[in-house]
Motif scaffolding. Structure first.
Motif, PDB file in Angstrom:
ATOM      1  N   VAL A   1      -7.697  -0.937   7.967  1.00 31.65           N
ATOM      2  CA  VAL A   1      -6.922  -0.199   9.019  1.00 31.65           C
ATOM      3  C   VAL A   1      -5.224   0.075   8.142  1.00 31.65           C
ATOM      4  O   VAL A   1      -4.595   1.248   7.852  1.00 31.65           O
ATOM      5  N   LYS A   2      -4.996  -1.468   8.950  1.00 28.72           N
ATOM      6  CA  LYS A   2      -3.198  -1.774   8.871  1.00 28.72           C
ATOM      7  C   LYS A   2      -3.211  -1.279   7.514  1.00 28.72           C
ATOM      8  O   LYS A   2      -1.938  -0.913   6.422  1.00 28.72           O
ATOM      9  N   GLY A   3      -3.823  -2.199   6.207  1.00 25.39           N
ATOM     10  CA  GLY A   3      -3.982  -1.423   4.648  1.00 25.39           C
ATOM     11  C   GLY A   3      -3.910  -0.181   4.559  1.00 25.39           C
ATOM     12  O   GLY A   3      -2.768  -0.057   3.125  1.00 25.39           O
ATOM     13  N   VAL A   4      -4.466   0.074   5.062  1.00 26.75           N
ATOM     14  CA  VAL A   4      -4.940   2.070   4.433  1.00 26.75           C
ATOM     15  C   VAL A   4      -3.713   2.224   4.894  1.00 26.75           C
ATOM     16  O   VAL A   4      -3.060   3.667   3.953  1.00 26.75           O
ATOM     17  N   GLY A   5      -2.873   1.789   5.659  1.00 23.60           N
ATOM     18  CA  GLY A   5      -1.780   3.252   6.466  1.00 23.60           C
ATOM     19  C   GLY A   5      -0.535   2.583   5.388  1.00 23.60           C
ATOM     20  O   GLY A   5      -0.166   3.255   4.987  1.00 23.60           O
ATOM     21  N   LYS A   6      -0.592   1.709   4.224  1.00 21.03           N
ATOM     22  CA  LYS A   6       0.813   1.136   3.577  1.00 21.03           C
ATOM     23  C   LYS A   6       0.790   1.332   2.188  1.00 21.03           C
ATOM     24  O   LYS A   6       1.794   1.464   2.123  1.00 21.03           O
ATOM     25  N   ARG A   7      -0.494   2.447   1.956  1.00 16.00           N
ATOM     26  CA  ARG A   7      -1.097   2.756   1.072  1.00 16.00           C
ATOM     27  C   ARG A   7       0.381   4.191   0.210  1.00 16.00           C
ATOM     28  O   ARG A   7       0.389   4.456   1.913  1.00 16.00           O
ATOM     29  N   VAL A   8       0.879   4.982  -0.520  1.00 12.88           N
ATOM     30  CA  VAL A   8       1.577   5.645  -0.628  1.00 12.88           C
ATOM     31  C   VAL A   8       0.710   6.785   0.248  1.00 12.88           C
ATOM     32  O   VAL A   8      -0.645   7.215  -0.287  1.00 12.88           O
ATOM     33  N   GLY A   9       0.950   8.000   1.310  1.00 14.13           N
ATOM     34  CA  GLY A   9       0.751   8.617   1.566  1.00 14.13           C
ATOM     35  C   GLY A   9      -0.229   8.419   3.105  1.00 14.13           C
ATOM     36  O   GLY A   9      -0.710   9.422   3.903  1.00 14.13           O
ATOM     37  N   GLY A  10      -0.032   6.949   3.672  1.00 16.25           N
ATOM     38  CA  GLY A  10      -0.380   6.882   4.603  1.00 16.25           C
ATOM     39  C   GLY A  10      -1.837   6.815   4.983  1.00 16.25           C
ATOM     40  O   GLY A  10      -2.537   6.383   4.420  1.00 16.25           O
ATOM     41  N   TYR A  11      -1.986   7.239   6.077  1.00 18.58           N
ATOM     42  CA  TYR A  11      -3.701   7.494   5.896  1.00 18.58           C
ATOM     43  C   TYR A  11      -4.477   8.629   5.521  1.00 18.58           C
ATOM     44  O   TYR A  11      -5.736   9.187   6.071  1.00 18.58           O
ATOM     45  N   ALA A  12      -4.116   8.931   4.748  1.00 19.53           N
ATOM     46  CA  ALA A  12      -4.437  10.309   3.974  1.00 19.53           C
ATOM     47  C   ALA A  12      -6.516  10.100   3.429  1.00 19.53           C
ATOM     48  O   ALA A  12      -6.334   8.938   3.716  1.00 19.53           O
TER      49      ALA A  12
END
Length: 130
Positions: free
Chosen positions: A89-100
């Motif tokens: 879940v933390k890794g998803v948030g690090k992507r450009v756009g966050g938790y999109a």
């Protein structure tokens, strides 16, 4: 050895052992693809085949020593999966756009660590409920 003499909890633990080797293959491919950039990525890669082996041996040997080790590994598997869920879940948030939503589709699979935990929890239910 006749299958009809195996209890349902013993069959479930045996099957969980088989499922963990399949899960190990998938987890290893995903973490290899990411070059094991974090040391915590090694936990399920090392733990899954161990759970597989010990689960199968404990059902075939049917001794208390192997059974006790199986319990410990199921607890470690449950905890490891929850830790993995946190990191995914933390890794998803690090992507450009966050938790999109699109990042949940292309980022780390957040359901896979829950499957890792779920199999162990099912094993624990078989262990303590059987």
């Amino acid at each position: 050895m006749v299958w009809s003499h195996w209890s349902s909890d013993r069959v479930i633990i045996f099957m969980i052992g088989l499922f963990y080797i399949l899960l190990w293959a998938q987890v290893t491919m995903f973490h290899y693809r990411q070059n094991f950039h974090s040391k915590v990525m090694w936990a399920p890669v090392l733990l899954a085949p161990l759970i597989c082996l010990v689960s199968i041996i404990s059902t075939l040997a049917n001794t208390s020593g192997w059974f006790g080790l199986t319990q410990v590994l199921f607890w470690l598997g449950a905890i490891s999966g929850l830790i993995g869920f946190y990191y995914h879940v933390k890794g998803v948030g690090k992507r450009v756009g966050g938790y999109a939503f699109r990042n949940f589709l292309i980022g780390p699979p957040i359901m896979l660590p829950l499957l890792f935990s779920g199999l162990s929890i099912l094993g624990l239910i078989a262990v303590y409920g059987g």
